[in-house]
Write a protein that holds these residues in place. Structure first.
Motif, PDB file in Angstrom:
ATOM      1  N   LEU A 307       1.177  -1.422  -0.014  1.00 35.29           N
ATOM      2  CA  LEU A 307       0.139  -0.435  -0.153  1.00 35.29           C
ATOM      3  C   LEU A 307       0.993   1.111   0.412  1.00 35.29           C
ATOM      4  O   LEU A 307       0.420   1.978   0.424  1.00 35.29           O
ATOM      5  N   PRO A 310       0.305   3.992  -3.076  1.00 33.05           N
ATOM      6  CA  PRO A 310      -1.316   4.714  -3.087  1.00 33.05           C
ATOM      7  C   PRO A 310      -0.672   5.226  -2.036  1.00 33.05           C
ATOM      8  O   PRO A 310      -1.844   6.539  -2.351  1.00 33.05           O
ATOM      9  N   VAL A 314      -0.785  10.313  -1.836  1.00 31.90           N
ATOM     10  CA  VAL A 314      -1.803  10.710  -0.880  1.00 31.90           C
ATOM     11  C   VAL A 314      -1.096  12.209  -0.083  1.00 31.90           C
ATOM     12  O   VAL A 314      -1.159  13.171  -0.118  1.00 31.90           O
ATOM     13  N   TYR A 377      -8.789  10.688   2.232  1.00 32.12           N
ATOM     14  CA  TYR A 377      -7.996  10.490   1.276  1.00 32.12           C
ATOM     15  C   TYR A 377      -6.475  10.387   2.697  1.00 32.12           C
ATOM     16  O   TYR A 377      -5.872   9.731   3.137  1.00 32.12           O
ATOM     17  N   LYS A 380      -6.960   8.946   6.021  1.00 30.02           N
ATOM     18  CA  LYS A 380      -6.714   6.774   5.848  1.00 30.02           C
ATOM     19  C   LYS A 380      -5.150   7.077   5.458  1.00 30.02           C
ATOM     20  O   LYS A 380      -4.841   6.362   5.997  1.00 30.02           O
ATOM     21  N   GLN A 383      -3.290   6.874   8.727  1.00 30.34           N
ATOM     22  CA  GLN A 383      -2.887   6.210   9.274  1.00 30.34           C
ATOM     23  C   GLN A 383      -2.892   3.982   9.178  1.00 30.34           C
ATOM     24  O   GLN A 383      -2.294   3.658   9.878  1.00 30.34           O
ATOM     25  N   LEU A 384      -2.763   4.900   7.113  1.00 35.77           N
ATOM     26  CA  LEU A 384      -1.840   3.117   6.697  1.00 35.77           C
ATOM     27  C   LEU A 384      -0.144   3.361   6.719  1.00 35.77           C
ATOM     28  O   LEU A 384       0.230   3.090   7.201  1.00 35.77           O
ATOM     29  N   LEU A 387       0.563   2.074  10.095  1.00 41.65           N
ATOM     30  CA  LEU A 387       0.496  -0.227   9.829  1.00 41.65           C
ATOM     31  C   LEU A 387       1.762  -0.134   9.087  1.00 41.65           C
ATOM     32  O   LEU A 387       2.500  -0.904   9.435  1.00 41.65           O
ATOM     33  N   ILE A 422       1.174   6.994 -13.559  1.00 46.92           N
ATOM     34  CA  ILE A 422       1.103   5.921 -12.900  1.00 46.92           C
ATOM     35  C   ILE A 422       2.208   4.706 -12.629  1.00 46.92           C
ATOM     36  O   ILE A 422       3.028   4.028 -12.218  1.00 46.92           O
TER      37      ILE A 422
ATOM     38  N   MET C   1     -12.735   6.079  -9.126  1.00 46.57           N
ATOM     39  CA  MET C   1     -12.480   7.248  -8.974  1.00 46.57           C
ATOM     40  C   MET C   1     -13.090   7.957 -10.163  1.00 46.57           C
ATOM     41  O   MET C   1     -11.618   7.749 -10.870  1.00 46.57           O
ATOM     42  N   ILE C  34      -5.470   8.810 -11.139  1.00 37.63           N
ATOM     43  CA  ILE C  34      -4.007   7.734  -9.458  1.00 37.63           C
ATOM     44  C   ILE C  34      -5.497   7.819  -8.482  1.00 37.63           C
ATOM     45  O   ILE C  34      -4.582   7.955  -7.290  1.00 37.63           O
ATOM     46  N   LEU C  35      -6.429   9.268  -8.251  1.00 37.49           N
ATOM     47  CA  LEU C  35      -7.939   8.339  -7.443  1.00 37.49           C
ATOM     48  C   LEU C  35      -7.914   6.945  -8.006  1.00 37.49           C
ATOM     49  O   LEU C  35      -7.860   6.299  -6.312  1.00 37.49           O
ATOM     50  N   LEU C  37      -5.723   4.526  -8.884  1.00 40.07           N
ATOM     51  CA  LEU C  37      -4.352   4.086  -7.819  1.00 40.07           C
ATOM     52  C   LEU C  37      -4.728   4.326  -5.796  1.00 40.07           C
ATOM     53  O   LEU C  37      -3.973   3.094  -5.453  1.00 40.07           O
ATOM     54  N   VAL C  38      -5.160   5.352  -5.852  1.00 35.05           N
ATOM     55  CA  VAL C  38      -5.102   5.375  -4.570  1.00 35.05           C
ATOM     56  C   VAL C  38      -5.756   5.007  -3.475  1.00 35.05           C
ATOM     57  O   VAL C  38      -6.140   4.452  -2.610  1.00 35.05           O
ATOM     58  N   GLN C  40      -6.962   2.268  -4.200  1.00 31.61           N
ATOM     59  CA  GLN C  40      -6.330   0.718  -3.209  1.00 31.61           C
ATOM     60  C   GLN C  40      -6.348   0.714  -1.832  1.00 31.61           C
ATOM     61  O   GLN C  40      -6.430  -0.370  -1.030  1.00 31.61           O
ATOM     62  N   MET C  41      -6.830   2.223  -1.121  1.00 35.66           N
ATOM     63  CA  MET C  41      -6.037   2.375   0.153  1.00 35.66           C
ATOM     64  C   MET C  41      -7.021   1.193   0.964  1.00 35.66           C
ATOM     65  O   MET C  41      -6.847   0.922   2.384  1.00 35.66           O
ATOM     66  N   ASN C  42      -8.851   1.259   0.539  1.00 35.31           N
ATOM     67  CA  ASN C  42      -9.281   1.618   1.152  1.00 35.31           C
ATOM     68  C   ASN C  42      -9.147  -0.646   1.179  1.00 35.31           C
ATOM     69  O   ASN C  42     -10.766  -1.299   1.717  1.00 35.31           O
ATOM     70  N   VAL C  44      -7.797  -2.223   2.851  1.00 36.21           N
ATOM     71  CA  VAL C  44      -7.567  -2.420   4.239  1.00 36.21           C
ATOM     72  C   VAL C  44      -7.954  -1.474   5.904  1.00 36.21           C
ATOM     73  O   VAL C  44      -8.149  -0.036   5.625  1.00 36.21           O
ATOM     74  N   ASP C  45      -8.460  -2.403   6.450  1.00 34.58           N
ATOM     75  CA  ASP C  45      -9.462  -1.572   7.329  1.00 34.58           C
ATOM     76  C   ASP C  45      -8.954  -0.639   8.640  1.00 34.58           C
ATOM     77  O   ASP C  45      -7.626  -1.258   8.894  1.00 34.58           O
ATOM     78  N   THR C  46      -9.189   0.515   8.417  1.00 30.01           N
ATOM     79  CA  THR C  46      -7.963   1.169   9.682  1.00 30.01           C
ATOM     80  C   THR C  46      -8.980   1.769  11.124  1.00 30.01           C
ATOM     81  O   THR C  46      -7.969   2.115  11.162  1.00 30.01           O
TER      82      THR C  46
END
Lengths: 490, 485, 95
Positions: A307, A310, A314, A377, A380, A383-384, A387, A422, C1, C34-35, C37-38, C40-42, C44-46
């Motif tokens: 991760l 990504p 951000v 965004y 999140k 937070q990641l 991790l 990308i 997105m 880009i969004l 790609l971003v 992908q963060m979803n 994982v549960d944070t």
């Protein structure tokens, strides 16, 4: 004719201290090399002939007087991201093409105090945003191993100049791999220190919580010497760490027997990132070398590292979107012609002064921070980041260092990825997690694939730069990949 | 207009919250080592940090934090263990970085409160939601520079404490009382010079109206940068009037920023095409969290000076001042310092208080100046009062002497001397006047002797007139009475 | 997105960037990618994870309140695009 360019900083320093060569002679020698060869590479934005010779003369006096610090008189090139008093500091951007900095970055001050002579300012991706040095306002930099290939980025000029031995060493900055990836692509040694180890004051900010300056050189022992000069607490940088700087050269010769090397399976099992099989094989050969030196290879997990790209796209754009707001055409830098009103002054100065990649990232960042999106965004991602960072902390309970490829492939060709941001971003897939966690990491040359250098990454725990340098140096005592020079620049 | 003529706005209830910006009285800026002194040549008090050169970084001023904590302690607020600086993003030429370093979700000072006194003497507690540290912006100078605006960044980076109240005020007068209370407090605790002309103490007012009895708030307008107590009252009242008229005419109040124009006495929308400002706040990565320990809090609490209310109580208890006098004097740190000096020099607190709340305040109000601009300083004023105490002059003459001192004619003694105002205490001289007056007014003197006490005033007045006010009235009285026997 | 041209315009306005009308579609495509790609963060549960804004749990250091920087207006304004009487000039600011 002396072949000073075949010497490392460690060797040149010894020669200067012994009076076998003067700094003026050495500085002239490298200025000539730049003059003769840099049109092929475009690795410099500014060459500081006059200042360099003046500094060299000063250094010679100090050397004569005795007790001069180790780097006295050694010529070095600085990435054009460091503000240099009285010298153009462009950050690779049209925005700062006319910017003569009225002050020195702390890194520059520290290096000057250590006696280093500044040869010039090296080319880079605009505002350090790029992985190929193609976003520079001053044009692409070429890879000395293949002039059609990119040198990597964003510290591409610094890497290219050292690889071609136009400078014995250079400085770079690393926000997501900007020291390690070009070092790997150009076959040199580069170190990104722990976040906070080297002052960020005067280093033009890209992503403030990730940016870190470090040395780029021919060998680990050169990097140790340079880091000795660069590192240190700086009261002008609130994020600088108040921790004394060890002598990074002191532990270089420690034996590696019993060293525990962690191999993150996510960095080797990488099937989607376009991992080149020959590159991976080259890295594995280097790991075998370590094994033969008495190290133990241990498979580890960094489960959230996939991760990091990504998260990075951000965090870095968000921070840069604010960091680059100061470029508004009011106090310095580019100002559009005949603005019809204030908004026109802002939008045209910025629209004309920034290149496309910079504008893209500013917009991504502005979007990610905007009302209604912040939590999804930015929060999140933060937070990641926690991790990802915890993954490393856990890993270092088990191992001393972590090794992995620096890049999925060797240097790609100029123009190959410019239309696809990308795929360009993904070329940093192995380097970014290190910045998010803030740990130190190196890239060392470990071989070639089809004539192009391959780098291996060594990641360490917080403030374990000395350990990394020791591990890299020991390898370089056994191999000569770091001594290879591109034919055209021998 | 009809409703506006009503002092209580008819069926409407007014809701006001204030955001006060107090410049902290530090020597250097909040994030740089440049001076904060007022009035320097443009852009001569800017460092590389203040003009936001590429690569520069902020480092937080210790004293700014200290002052913020001091304020928190003075209003019994929660001072946060951990507070965080955030970037507030917007473009404006007086904001060199394109963002202001401020505090957002984690301010240094949390919920506190302060009591104000209403006109009827009642107390009302006004909640202080929070107070946070931030940097001031520079100044745009709109004089014509070949059709352009000039930017002076000397003020950029001056530390500010933004003090945000709860929407607890129900009239412009309450808002002014609250603002004055904070104004006094910040000066007492030495964190702000309170100079409103120089912009050290400014205020934005959030104003809305709602039908009395309605629970939810009406839509508010934010009145920007009001820099005097008088304007706060006028700006709020004119805005309330506007909102009520608007609603009563079937319109709707829009949430917006409005500027008070003191010349036209009106408020007007500031940025017509302002897209609901999206400041994109996020934690500033160049700064780390500020940590405050309990030990530090207690240390700051212990060093707090006497606060206005404590001082007022002390004046009442120890100096026997009336609650009113004590309140007036302690409402201004400068005035109470003035009083302290005068009372100490004269040794007569009552007399000092009477003269300061009376004659001195009247003159200050008449000329609309603050005590620190008074042409008569505390020492000189004390000398004047001492001359009353030692019977050199009468209270009535003292007022004339004060007038002369006010005009710069010298000290009390100088004026008394040069104008020959010294009271006549020589009994022989006064007796001569008394005899003459009695001789000239024989029938009146008979009436006086016959028990018409009112006549006493006439005779004293005549003697005083003859002596040009210099006779000691008590002595005159005594002599006349002796003649009656 | 997915981000459309109108949204690009809005963001560009927020970021004070003048973007050519003809470049808008390519910005829209790139930002959308880009969004993606971003996003992908979803994966994982944070929930409950503390956000990390710094590599270290360090605390802000405080500077003594001393004036250490003095007038350098001449140096600073030598590199300024437009000044007069020591002021930086910008097109008229209207409130």
């Amino acid at each position: 004719m002396s072949m000073y360019h075949t010497k490392t900083v460690t060797e040149l320093s010894a020669m200067l201290q012994a009076g076998e060569v003067s700094s003026v002679e050495l500085t002239r020698y490298f200025l000539d090399r730049i003059k003769n060869s840099d049109d092929k590479l475009n690795s410099f934005i500014t060459v500081c002939e006059e200042q360099a010779l003046a500094q060299a003369r000063e250094s010679d006096e100090k050397l004569k007087a005795g007790n001069a610090p180790a780097l006295t008189g050694v010529p070095v090139a600085h990435k054009d991201i460091f503000c240099t008093d009285g010298v153009k500091t462009s950050c690779g951007s049209k925005m700062l093409d006319n910017f003569i900095s009225p002050y020195d970055a702390t890194v520059i001050t520290n290096m000057r105090k250590a006696g280093v002579v500044m040869l010039g300012k090296t080319n880079m991706d605009e505002f350090a945003m790029g992985s190929s040095n193609e976003t520079s306002y001053y044009g692409a930099v070429k890879n000395p191993w293949n002039l059609k290939a990119v040198p990597g980025g964003s510290s591409g000029g610094s890497a290219s100049a050292v690889a071609a031995r136009l400078a014995p060493a250079s400085t770079g900055t690393d926000t997501g791999g900007s020291i390690r990836q070009p070092a790997a692509f150009c076959g040199i040694t580069g170190l990104k220190p722990t976040y906070g180890r080297v002052s960020r004051f005067g280093m033009i900010a890209f992503a403030s919580s990730l940016d870190q300056a470090g040395p780029m050189g021919q060998s680990a022992s050169d990097c140790a010497l340079l880091l000795n000069a660069m590192a240190g607490f700086d009261e002008k940088d609130s994020t600088s760490i108040e921790k004394s700087v060890p002598d990074y050269s002191a532990d270089l010769d420690e034996p590696l027997a019993g060293l525990k090397i962690g191999l993150p399976k996510e960095y080797f099992d990488h099937k989607e990132g376009g991992m080149n099989a020959d590159v991976e094989a080259t890295v594995k050969t280097a790991l075998e070398q370590y094994k033969s030196m008495g190290a133990e290879l241990i498979e580890i997990e960094l489960p959230n590292s996939n991760l990091s790209v990504p998260v990075y796209y951000v965090v870095a754009p968000a921070e840069c979107s604010a960091n680059l707001s100061r470029f508004d055409g009011v106090r310095y830098g580019y100002r559009c012609e005949d603005p019809k009103d204030l908004n026109d002054l802002y939008t045209r100065s910025r629209g004309e002064g920034f290149g496309a990649e910079v504008q893209r990232r500013i917009m991504v960042g502005a979007y990610a921070l905007s009302s209604g999106y912040y939590d999804a965004y930015y929060l999140k991602a933060q937070q990641l980041r926690h991790l990802i960072s915890d993954d490393f902390k856990k890993a270092y309970e088990k191992v001393d260092v972590i090794m992995a490829p620096v890049t999925p492939e060797t240097a790609f060709n100029i123009g190959e990825k410019t239309d696809d941001p990308i795929s360009m971003y993904l070329s940093d897939i192995f380097t970014i997690a290190v910045n998010l966690a803030g740990i130190p990491a190196m890239s060392i040359p470990v071989g070639f694939v089809e004539g192009m250098p391959v780098g291996m990454q060594i990641m360490g725990n917080y403030f374990e730069e000395a350990k990394l340098l020791n591990v890299a140096h020991q390898y370089q005592q056994q191999t000569d990949w770091h001594k290879q020079m591109p034919e055209e620049f021998k | 207009m009809s409703s506006a003529m009503n002092s209580e706005w008819g069926k409407w209830e007014v809701v006001i919250g204030l955001e006060i910006h107090a410049q902290l009285a530090t020597r250097s800026k909040i994030f740089s080592g440049a001076s904060t002194a007022y009035g320097a040549e443009p852009n001569t008090q800017t460092s590389v940090v203040d003009i936001a050169l590429p690569g520069v970084l902020p480092v937080l001023n210790k004293e700014a934090v200290h002052m913020a904590v001091k304020f928190g302690m003075a209003i019994d607020a929660e001072v946060a263990d951990r507070s965080v600086f955030a970037r507030k993003n917007y473009f404006y030429p007086d904001l060199p970085k394109g963002y202001q370093i401020s505090q957002f979700d984690l301010p240094i000072v949390g919920l506190g409160s302060i009591d104000i006194e209403l006109e009827n003497g009642d107390k009302k507690t006004i909640g202080v939601t929070r107070a946070h540290l931030e940097e001031d912006a520079g100044k745009s100078l709109h004089e014509d520079y070949a059709g352009m605006t000039g930017i002076d960044l000397n003020r950029a980076g001056t530390p500010l404490l933004e003090i945000v109240s709860e929407p607890d005020m129900r009239s412009a007068k309450e808002a002014v009382a609250y603002m004055k209370k904070i104004h006094t407090l910040v000066q007492y605790i030495g964190i702000c010079d309170g100079n409103m002309q120089e912009g050290s103490f400014r205020c934005d007012a959030n104003v809305s109206v709602r039908p009395a009895g309605q629970e939810e708030y009406g839509t508010r307008a934010e009145l920007k940068n009001i820099n005097s107590f008088r304007f706060v009252e006028r700006a709020i009242n004119i805005e309330v009037e506007r909102q009520i008229d608007l609603i009563e005419d079937g319109g709707e109040v829009v949430q917006e920023t409005r500027l008070y124009d003191s010349v036209k006495n009106e408020t007007r929308s500031m940025r017509s095409k302002e897209e609901a400002n999206d400041y994109r706040y996020f934690p500033d990565p160049d700064l780390l969290p500020v940590m405050i320990t309990e030990e530090y809090r207690q240390q700051v609490r212990a060093e707090l000076p006497e606060l206005p209310e404590q001082k007022q109580q002390r004046y009442i208890d120890e100096l026997s001042l009336s609650a009113y006098d004590a309140g007036v004097i302690t409402a201004s740190l400068a005035l109470s310092s003035y009083f302290d000096t005068v009372a100490e020099k004269t040794g007569d607190a009552k007399l000092s208080a009477n003269w300061i709340t009376g004659e001195l305040s009247a003159r200050l109000n008449r000329e609309e100046i603050e005590i620190d601009k008074a042409p008569v300083d505390a020492e000189a004023f004390a000398q004047l009062l001492s001359r009353i105490s030692d019977n050199t002059i009468s209270g009535k003459i003292a007022k004339d002497v004060l007038d002369a001192m006010w005009e710069g004619e010298g000290s009390a003694d100088d004026v008394i001397e040069s104008k020959g105002l010294k009271q006549i205490t020589d009994t022989g001289a006064i007796e001569a006047f008394v005899d003459e007056v009695i001789a000239n007014n024989p029938s009146q003197f008979e009436e006086l002797k016959g028990g018409k006490d009112k006549m006493m005033g006439f005779f004293v007045g005549q003697v005083m007139k003859m002596s040009k006010g210099k006779a000691n009235p008590a002595q005159v009285n005594e002599l006349i009475r002796s003649k009656m026997k | 997105m997915s981000i459309d041209v109108d949204e690009v315009k809005k963001i560009a306005r927020l970021a004070c960037l003048n973007i050519d009308e003809t470049d808008m579609p390519s910005y829209a495509t790139n930002l959308s990618n880009i969004l993606d790609l971003v996003a992908q963060m979803n994966a994982v549960d944070t929930t409950g994870v503390t956000p990390m804004s710094h590599p270290f749990d360090a605390v802000q250091r405080l500077r003594e309140d001393e004036v250490t920087d003095f007038d350098r207006r001449e140096d600073f304004q030598a590199i300024a695009p437009m000044t007069e009487d020591g002021l930086y000039l910008v097109p008229k600011v209207l409130d």
